[in-house]
Scaffold this motif. Structure first.
Motif, PDB file in Angstrom:
ATOM      1  N   GLU A 152      93.931  -3.175  93.667  1.00  0.00           N
ATOM      2  CA  GLU A 152      94.170  -3.800  94.969  1.00  0.00           C
ATOM      3  C   GLU A 152      93.213  -4.960  95.244  1.00  0.00           C
ATOM      4  OE1 GLU A 152      94.240  -1.020  98.169  1.00  0.00           O
ATOM      5  OE2 GLU A 152      95.487   0.432  97.093  1.00  0.00           O
ATOM      6  N   HIS A 153      92.026  -4.896  94.645  1.00  0.00           N
ATOM      7  CA  HIS A 153      91.007  -5.918  94.931  1.00  0.00           C
ATOM      8  C   HIS A 153      90.580  -6.587  93.615  1.00  0.00           C
ATOM      9  CE1 HIS A 153      90.640  -4.322  99.027  1.00  0.00           C
ATOM     10  NE2 HIS A 153      90.668  -3.112  98.469  1.00  0.00           N
ATOM     11  N   ARG A 154      91.042  -7.803  93.427  1.00  0.00           N
ATOM     12  CA  ARG A 154      90.801  -8.518  92.173  1.00  0.00           C
ATOM     13  C   ARG A 154      89.329  -8.884  91.978  1.00  0.00           C
ATOM     14  NH1 ARG A 154      95.066 -10.533  89.496  1.00  0.00           N
ATOM     15  NH2 ARG A 154      93.810 -12.265  88.697  1.00  0.00           N
ATOM     16  N   GLU A 155      88.517  -8.820  93.023  1.00  0.00           N
ATOM     17  CA  GLU A 155      87.111  -9.204  92.906  1.00  0.00           C
ATOM     18  C   GLU A 155      86.238  -8.085  92.320  1.00  0.00           C
ATOM     19  OE1 GLU A 155      87.727  -7.719  97.181  1.00  0.00           O
ATOM     20  OE2 GLU A 155      88.819  -8.832  95.638  1.00  0.00           O
ATOM     21  N   ILE A 156      86.795  -6.896  92.148  1.00  0.00           N
ATOM     22  CA  ILE A 156      86.026  -5.782  91.589  1.00  0.00           C
ATOM     23  C   ILE A 156      85.911  -5.933  90.070  1.00  0.00           C
ATOM     24  CG2 ILE A 156      86.015  -3.294  91.138  1.00  0.00           C
ATOM     25  CD1 ILE A 156      87.217  -2.850  93.880  1.00  0.00           C
ATOM     26  N   VAL A 157      84.678  -5.820  89.550  1.00  0.00           N
ATOM     27  CA  VAL A 157      84.427  -5.886  88.102  1.00  0.00           C
ATOM     28  C   VAL A 157      83.536  -4.718  87.701  1.00  0.00           C
ATOM     29  CG1 VAL A 157      84.650  -8.404  87.984  1.00  0.00           C
ATOM     30  CG2 VAL A 157      82.415  -7.388  88.431  1.00  0.00           C
ATOM     31  N   GLY A 158      83.535  -4.392  86.430  1.00  0.00           N
ATOM     32  CA  GLY A 158      82.722  -3.290  85.921  1.00  0.00           C
ATOM     33  C   GLY A 158      81.648  -3.773  84.958  1.00  0.00           C
ATOM     34  N   ILE A 159      80.454  -3.202  85.052  1.00  0.00           N
ATOM     35  CA  ILE A 159      79.336  -3.562  84.171  1.00  0.00           C
ATOM     36  C   ILE A 159      78.746  -2.288  83.588  1.00  0.00           C
ATOM     37  CG2 ILE A 159      77.076  -4.688  84.005  1.00  0.00           C
ATOM     38  CD1 ILE A 159      77.794  -6.287  86.504  1.00  0.00           C
ATOM     39  N   THR A 160      78.455  -2.303  82.299  1.00  0.00           N
ATOM     40  CA  THR A 160      77.776  -1.184  81.657  1.00  0.00           C
ATOM     41  C   THR A 160      76.702  -1.704  80.719  1.00  0.00           C
ATOM     42  OG1 THR A 160      78.053   0.797  80.268  1.00  0.00           O
ATOM     43  CG2 THR A 160      79.491  -1.078  79.790  1.00  0.00           C
ATOM     44  N   ALA A 161      75.674  -0.896  80.521  1.00  0.00           N
ATOM     45  CA  ALA A 161      74.574  -1.268  79.625  1.00  0.00           C
ATOM     46  C   ALA A 161      74.675  -0.446  78.344  1.00  0.00           C
ATOM     47  CB  ALA A 161      73.226  -1.061  80.303  1.00  0.00           C
ATOM     48  N   ALA A 162      75.638  -0.813  77.490  1.00  0.00           N
ATOM     49  CA  ALA A 162      75.846  -0.179  76.177  1.00  0.00           C
ATOM     50  C   ALA A 162      76.247   1.289  76.275  1.00  0.00           C
ATOM     51  CB  ALA A 162      74.598  -0.327  75.306  1.00  0.00           C
ATOM     52  N   MET A 163      76.792   1.706  77.431  1.00  0.00           N
ATOM     53  CA  MET A 163      77.237   3.093  77.590  1.00  0.00           C
ATOM     54  C   MET A 163      78.634   3.147  78.222  1.00  0.00           C
ATOM     55  SD  MET A 163      75.178   5.506  76.543  1.00  0.00           S
ATOM     56  CE  MET A 163      75.575   6.909  77.580  1.00  0.00           C
ATOM     57  N   PRO A 164      79.611   2.488  77.617  1.00  0.00           N
ATOM     58  CA  PRO A 164      80.954   2.491  78.224  1.00  0.00           C
ATOM     59  C   PRO A 164      81.566   3.885  78.316  1.00  0.00           C
ATOM     60  CG  PRO A 164      81.019   1.597  75.988  1.00  0.00           C
ATOM     61  CD  PRO A 164      79.572   1.734  76.356  1.00  0.00           C
ATOM     62  N   GLY A 165      81.352   4.712  77.288  1.00  0.00           N
ATOM     63  CA  GLY A 165      81.928   6.051  77.294  1.00  0.00           C
ATOM     64  C   GLY A 165      81.301   6.962  78.321  1.00  0.00           C
ATOM     65  N   GLY A 166      79.994   6.855  78.499  1.00  0.00           N
ATOM     66  CA  GLY A 166      79.287   7.738  79.421  1.00  0.00           C
ATOM     67  C   GLY A 166      79.421   7.347  80.875  1.00  0.00           C
ATOM     68  N   THR A 167      79.922   6.152  81.139  1.00  0.00           N
ATOM     69  CA  THR A 167      80.032   5.680  82.519  1.00  0.00           C
ATOM     70  C   THR A 167      81.479   5.511  82.980  1.00  0.00           C
ATOM     71  OG1 THR A 167      79.914   3.380  81.767  1.00  0.00           O
ATOM     72  CG2 THR A 167      77.836   4.445  82.360  1.00  0.00           C
ATOM     73  N   GLY A 168      82.416   5.670  82.059  1.00  0.00           N
ATOM     74  CA  GLY A 168      83.817   5.482  82.405  1.00  0.00           C
ATOM     75  C   GLY A 168      84.284   4.042  82.279  1.00  0.00           C
ATOM     76  N   MET A 169      83.376   3.159  81.862  1.00  0.00           N
ATOM     77  CA  MET A 169      83.754   1.757  81.728  1.00  0.00           C
ATOM     78  C   MET A 169      84.707   1.521  80.564  1.00  0.00           C
ATOM     79  SD  MET A 169      82.647  -0.209  84.131  1.00  0.00           S
ATOM     80  CE  MET A 169      83.105   1.174  85.170  1.00  0.00           C
ATOM     81  N   ASP A 170      84.754   2.460  79.621  1.00  0.00           N
ATOM     82  CA  ASP A 170      85.726   2.321  78.532  1.00  0.00           C
ATOM     83  C   ASP A 170      87.145   2.492  79.078  1.00  0.00           C
ATOM     84  OD1 ASP A 170      85.207   4.996  79.121  1.00  0.00           O
ATOM     85  OD2 ASP A 170      85.599   5.685  77.064  1.00  0.00           O
ATOM     86  N   ILE A 171      87.317   3.435  80.006  1.00  0.00           N
ATOM     87  CA  ILE A 171      88.631   3.657  80.629  1.00  0.00           C
ATOM     88  C   ILE A 171      88.989   2.453  81.507  1.00  0.00           C
ATOM     89  CG2 ILE A 171      89.967   5.165  82.155  1.00  0.00           C
ATOM     90  CD1 ILE A 171      88.023   7.436  81.384  1.00  0.00           C
ATOM     91  N   PHE A 172      88.032   2.023  82.311  1.00  0.00           N
ATOM     92  CA  PHE A 172      88.241   0.860  83.178  1.00  0.00           C
ATOM     93  C   PHE A 172      88.525  -0.385  82.338  1.00  0.00           C
ATOM     94  CE2 PHE A 172      86.721  -2.778  85.642  1.00  0.00           C
ATOM     95  CZ  PHE A 172      87.336  -2.570  86.877  1.00  0.00           C
ATOM     96  N   GLY A 173      87.797  -0.516  81.217  1.00  0.00           N
ATOM     97  CA  GLY A 173      87.935  -1.682  80.352  1.00  0.00           C
ATOM     98  C   GLY A 173      89.282  -1.785  79.674  1.00  0.00           C
ATOM     99  N   ARG A 174      89.892  -0.643  79.363  1.00  0.00           N
ATOM    100  CA  ARG A 174      91.225  -0.665  78.759  1.00  0.00           C
ATOM    101  C   ARG A 174      92.258  -1.198  79.753  1.00  0.00           C
ATOM    102  NH1 ARG A 174      89.346   4.084  76.071  1.00  0.00           N
ATOM    103  NH2 ARG A 174      90.144   5.483  77.695  1.00  0.00           N
ATOM    104  N   ARG A 175      92.033  -0.936  81.030  1.00  0.00           N
ATOM    105  CA  ARG A 175      92.950  -1.415  82.065  1.00  0.00           C
ATOM    106  C   ARG A 175      92.631  -2.857  82.474  1.00  0.00           C
ATOM    107  NH1 ARG A 175      95.907  -3.359  84.973  1.00  0.00           N
ATOM    108  NH2 ARG A 175      97.110  -2.518  86.731  1.00  0.00           N
TER     109      ARG A 175
END
Length: 216
Positions: A164-187
């Motif tokens: 819904e909000h295009r301004e939202i971005v995700g940041i991770t420090a080499a831990m995409p799997g442990g933070t859920g950023m891998d799931i977010f990143g696929r989308r």
């Protein structure tokens, strides 16, 4: 470097043979003895000349090793060396161990996470923080959770909000799997940023994004 993510320009390339040679040279006893002699000789000169010679020594080492900042902090910098090259690394460790110097040493070793184990090298997270797994195949044995994990809830909630909000971005420090950023990143691959093992940079990066109207 990015040992749990993809290789980057700063990254996980093995150190060169020139670096290995200079590292061995810098920790060798003949070189250390010569350096001590040069320092003793330098004390015979006036203070202003001593300061100039000291700076020349530091900058010459910095040009060879790139460790000027560590020298300024009082460390004897050695490296970078390839941590997978044991034939080179073990003699360096032995020379440092046997050194008469009382100066703190910073030994810069570069390695690749999962190196030598094909399943880990093929995995996006280099099999960081694994459960029980089959050594031959690398397949992990995970029991079915009774409830969804907090990580998956966070990731899916972020995806819903980011849709819904295009301004939202995700940041991770080499831990995409442990933070859920891998799931977010696929989308949202173009709205996901892995800054490597650099949490301080992640905070500054997020602040800069926020200043420009994004919501990290």
């Amino acid at each position: 470097s990015l040992p749990t993510g993809t290789q980057t320009a700063g990254g996980v390339k093995p150190a060169s043979q020139l670096s290995a040679y200079t590292s061995n040279l810098l920790v060798s006893k003949p070189f250390q003895d010569f350096r001590d002699f040069a320092k003793s000789l330098n004390r015979l000169f006036p203070e202003n000349v001593q300061d100039v010679n000291k700076r020349l020594d530091e900058y010459a080492r910095g040009l060879v090793t790139g460790g000027t900042v560590f020298e300024e902090l009082g460390f004897f910098y050695v490296g970078p060396i390839d941590g997978h090259d044991l034939e080179n690394m073990v003699p360096i460790l032995e020379k440092l161990r046997d050194s008469d110097s009382s100066k703190p040493v910073l030994l810069h070793i570069k390695t690749t996470k999962g190196y030598g184990y094909p399943p880990a090298m093929a995995a996006s997270d280099r099999m960081h923080g694994v459960a029980k797994f089959d050594i031959g195949t690398g397949v992990q044995v995970k029991g079915k959770a009774a409830a969804p994990s907090f990580t998956s809830i966070l990731a899916n909630s972020m995806i819903d909000a980011a849709t819904e909000h295009r301004e939202i971005v995700g940041i991770t420090a080499a831990m995409p799997g442990g933070t859920g950023m891998d799931i977010f990143g696929r989308r949202f691959p173009k709205r996901t940023f892995d800054v490597g093992i650099a949490e301080q940079h992640a905070v500054t990066f997020a602040a800069g994004m926020a200043c420009e109207g994004l919501k990290p």
